[in-house]
Design a protein around this motif. Structure first.
Motif, short mmCIF file in Angstrom:
data_model
loop_
_atom_site.label_atom_id
_atom_site.label_comp_id
_atom_site.label_asym_id
_atom_site.label_seq_id
_atom_site.Cartn_x
_atom_site.Cartn_y
_atom_site.Cartn_z
N THR A 140 15.31 27.23 30.31
CA THR A 140 15.60 27.16 31.74
C THR A 140 14.75 26.10 32.42
O THR A 140 15.24 25.31 33.23
CB THR A 140 15.32 28.51 32.42
N ILE B 63 13.46 23.47 31.18
CA ILE B 63 13.96 22.14 30.84
C ILE B 63 15.22 21.84 31.63
O ILE B 63 15.38 20.76 32.19
CB ILE B 63 14.24 22.02 29.32
N ALA B 64 16.09 22.85 31.71
CA ALA B 64 17.36 22.66 32.42
C ALA B 64 17.14 22.41 33.90
O ALA B 64 17.99 21.84 34.58
CB ALA B 64 18.27 23.87 32.21
N LYS B 65 16.01 22.85 34.44
CA LYS B 65 15.69 22.60 35.84
C LYS B 65 15.28 21.16 36.07
O LYS B 65 15.06 20.74 37.20
CB LYS B 65 14.52 23.50 36.29
N GLY B 66 15.10 20.41 34.97
CA GLY B 66 14.72 19.02 35.10
C GLY B 66 13.24 18.84 35.33
O GLY B 66 12.81 17.84 35.91
N LEU B 67 12.43 19.80 34.91
CA LEU B 67 10.98 19.63 35.03
C LEU B 67 10.51 18.68 33.94
O LEU B 67 11.07 18.64 32.86
CB LEU B 67 10.29 20.98 34.86
N PRO B 68 9.47 17.91 34.23
CA PRO B 68 8.93 17.03 33.18
C PRO B 68 8.38 17.86 32.03
O PRO B 68 7.90 18.98 32.25
CB PRO B 68 7.80 16.27 33.89
N ARG C 135 5.08 19.61 32.36
CA ARG C 135 5.03 20.84 33.14
C ARG C 135 5.67 22.00 32.38
O ARG C 135 5.21 23.14 32.46
CB ARG C 135 5.73 20.62 34.48
N VAL D 128 2.74 24.52 31.98
CA VAL D 128 2.80 25.66 32.90
C VAL D 128 3.60 26.81 32.29
O VAL D 128 3.06 27.90 32.07
CB VAL D 128 3.42 25.23 34.26
N HIS D 129 4.86 26.55 31.98
CA HIS D 129 5.73 27.66 31.58
C HIS D 129 5.42 28.19 30.19
O HIS D 129 5.32 29.38 29.97
CB HIS D 129 7.20 27.23 31.68
N ARG E 268 1.28 29.38 29.69
CA ARG E 268 0.87 30.62 30.34
C ARG E 268 1.30 31.85 29.53
O ARG E 268 0.55 32.79 29.36
CB ARG E 268 1.48 30.65 31.75
#
Lengths: 316, 308
Positions: free
Chosen positions: B209, B211-216, B219, B223-224, B227
């Protein structure tokens, strides 16, 4: 695209072509394992590699092939150009961050907003998907949401960056029937408001009939029929589609046995020669075991991959 | 949460009493004469032995001695050695050194272990992965004293990069090599646990998800993925502090650190029960408190865990 496994190479998608325009809903219909989700994952670039490998083809967005883009270009399209919602919102949302954080994150990272503004926008998004008490819900975790609310939050997240195309991969499969209808209504409403293209991946014929404009039916990694929703229901042009439609339970046939399509979908590592549907097809002829029927136009705006498509369409 | 904390704290009481008694009883039952060699070549005079026996209640049953010891302990008095030195002084002098060494070891262990674990967990079966797997196997297989002596000789004596031993000032730079040696085995376990955890979560839906949000990618991983993956690692690290302090005895010996390891060894040899018990009691406390902290940290890291 194919999966390379220890037991062999599975040709998961074979020459699938579909497109969606702004404001249009395309339903991709098919059984489990027909390749519908994998196609979507290929489009998003979130395929697990290995085992999944894209061996050819194009994914064009505004005419530009996404498969040949740089990773960075492709990343920018995700969320803003094409967004996606998943079947199981509980596992698709990160369990250790608040729902609000996960929505606001996009405004902060992609739009460079400050903490306060991103929060305000995220609460607006939660409001738009009709989550009550959006303000207090903002700081709750996914496990504190009910199934339906979680899927709403997932939708809010996917729409945060105002995407042009939304891919919904079985968005209601994990939900109660009553909640399913609410989520579908919400999706349809948001799609109308925003005039975005919606690719709805599902195996649920009931869901499709209500919201789709066009339908692409997939079988064994191929599209076997594509048509306008009314035409497809009225006059299916592929024996597989006929089988699917006949297997819908009907009220006027109470007490009778449910009709099914005999047999199982083929093993993708060993697709039968000729038409992949021929072992299960009631109309199969010798030619079906020899030649793969190409997806050809049978009438304006509709196509079928069956040697006998024309007969089916002209039949009353 | 408050009630949970209270319950946990109350649970500490029987554990604390049980462990301390066990230690007390063990030291008490070790054969040997505390006055052997106290008076030079000769046997100690009867009066001296009688006086000391009386003073330290050595003729009393072990339970009475233990009760007496605990009574003083709760007044903050760890007792004194047979030569009259306060055990409190020994603890105050030795514990900070060991704690410093253990903290440096923990920091090195966390930094190197997690970094190696993340890098290899993301790219399994690559060159780096194999390198880390082999080197962690080395660290686990080699005894601490081998790693210690080899590094001391190589870095301290042969190449002269660092001081071979730690000075009494316990400067941070001097503690890097001893800290690495002390934390080496745990570091290997941290790296492997982090690797497994990252590799497992790498395929999780929420990562997809993100990655699909277009986060670098930075991050998504930082972060995801991190954690979620670090929850078991933090547990390992937290409970490791006590183990590092208790296990520092060999490292302290090699690098001449004036810590509890040396004191405890000396006290066992001379049958200074008060010193042995006191040092171990503090160690038990460190274990118990760290355990509680880790459990509380667990809830902070994973919101699905709630205590009541």
């Amino acid at each position: 695209m194919e999966f390379r496994t220890r037991d062999g190479v599975a040709k998961v998608i074979n020459g699938v072509t579909y497109h969606v325009d702004a404001g249009e809903t395309l339903a991709v219909l098919g059984e489990s394992g027909s390749g519908k989700s994998v196609t979507a994952q290929t489009v998003m670039g979130i395929l697990d590699t290995p085992p999944g490998f894209v061996t050819g083809g194009q994914v064009r967005f505004h005419g530009k092939d996404m498969l040949t883009m740089s990773d960075e270009e492709r990343r920018r399209i995700r969320g803003e150009g094409i967004a996606m919602i998943f079947q199981d919102a509980l596992s698709a949302l990160n369990p250790v961050f608040t729902v609000g954080f996960q929505i606001a994150e996009q405004f902060r990272v992609r739009r460079g907003m400050g903490r306060a503004e991103a929060k305000k926008r995220a609460i607006e998004m939660l409001d738009q998907v009709k989550i009550p008490n959006a303000k207090s819900r903002f700081s709750q975790y996914p496990h504190q949401f009910s199934g339906g609310m979680r899927q709403r939050a997932m939708i809010a997240m996917s729409l945060a960056l105002d995407p042009e195309v939304l891919i919904a991969d079985e968005p209601t499969t994990a939900l109660d029937v009553t909640v399913q209808a609410q989520i579908m209504d919400l999706l349809a409403e948001l799609q109308r408001e925003r005039q975005m293209g919606l690719i709805l991946i599902t195996h649920d014929l009931g869901v499709v009939a209500d919201v789709a404009d066009r339908i692409a039916v997939m079988y064994a990694g191929r599209i076997v029929e594509e048509a306008d929703v009314y035409e497809l229901y009225a006059k299916p042009a592929h024996p597989y589609t006929i089988g699917l439609l006949e297997s819908i339970p009907r009220l006027d046939e109470k007490g009778q046995e449910l009709r099914t399509i005999k047999g199982l979908p083929p093993n993708l590592m060993n697709i039968p020669p000729g038409c992949p549907f021929n072992p299960r097809c009631p109309m199969a002829q010798p030619v079906c075991r020899e030649k793969i029927p190409p997806l050809l136009q049978v009438a304006p705006g509709r196509a079928s991959a069956c040697h006998f498509a024309e007969e089916l369409v002209s039949r009353d | 949460m408050g009630r949970y904390l209270l319950r946990r704290l109350l649970q500490l009481v029987p554990v604390f009493i049980g462990t301390t008694f066990l230690i007390y009883w063990l030291v008490w039952s070790v054969p040997g004469d505390p006055f052997a060699g106290k008076c030079g070549e000769r046997r100690c005079p009867e009066q001296y032995v009688a006086f000391m026996t009386e003073k330290y209640q050595l003729d009393q049953p072990v339970l009475v001695q233990y009760a007496h010891y605990m009574q003083n302990l709760f007044q903050g008095d760890f007792g004194e050695t047979f030569s009259g030195r306060s055990v409190n002084d020994i603890i105050v002098a030795a514990y900070p050194n060991t704690l410093k060494l253990a903290l440096v070891a923990l920091a090195i262990e966390a930094l190197i272990g997690i970094t190696a674990g993340v890098l290899t967990g993301l790219r399994r079966n690559g060159f780096l992965d194999n390198l880390v797997l082999v080197s962690t196997l080395f660290l686990i297989a080699l005894p601490v004293f081998v790693i210690g002596f080899v590094l001391q000789w190589l870095l301290g004596v042969q190449w002269g990069i660092v001081r071979p031993t730690v000075s009494s000032e316990m400067r941070l730079t001097e503690l890097l090599v001893p800290g690495f040696v002390l934390g080496s085995a745990s570091m290997a376990y941290v790296a492997r646990l982090a690797r497994t955890s990252i590799a497992e979560n790498r395929r999780a839906d929420y990562v997809r998800t993100a990655i699909a949000k277009g986060l670098p990618m930075r991050r998504v991983v930082g972060v995801h993925l991190l954690r979620n993956s670090l929850i078991p690692v933090v547990t390992l690290l937290g409970t490791d502090l006590g183990a590092l302090m208790g296990g520092a005895i060999v490292t302290e010996g090699i690098f001449a650190v004036n810590g509890i390891g040396r004191e405890v060894y000396r006290a066992i040899v001379t049958k200074e029960s008060a010193t042995v018990v006191s040092i171990v009691v503090v160690l038990v406390l460190v274990y118990l408190v760290m355990n509680l902290l880790v459990d509380l940290l667990y809830a902070a890291l994973d919101p699905r865990i709630r205590y009541e």
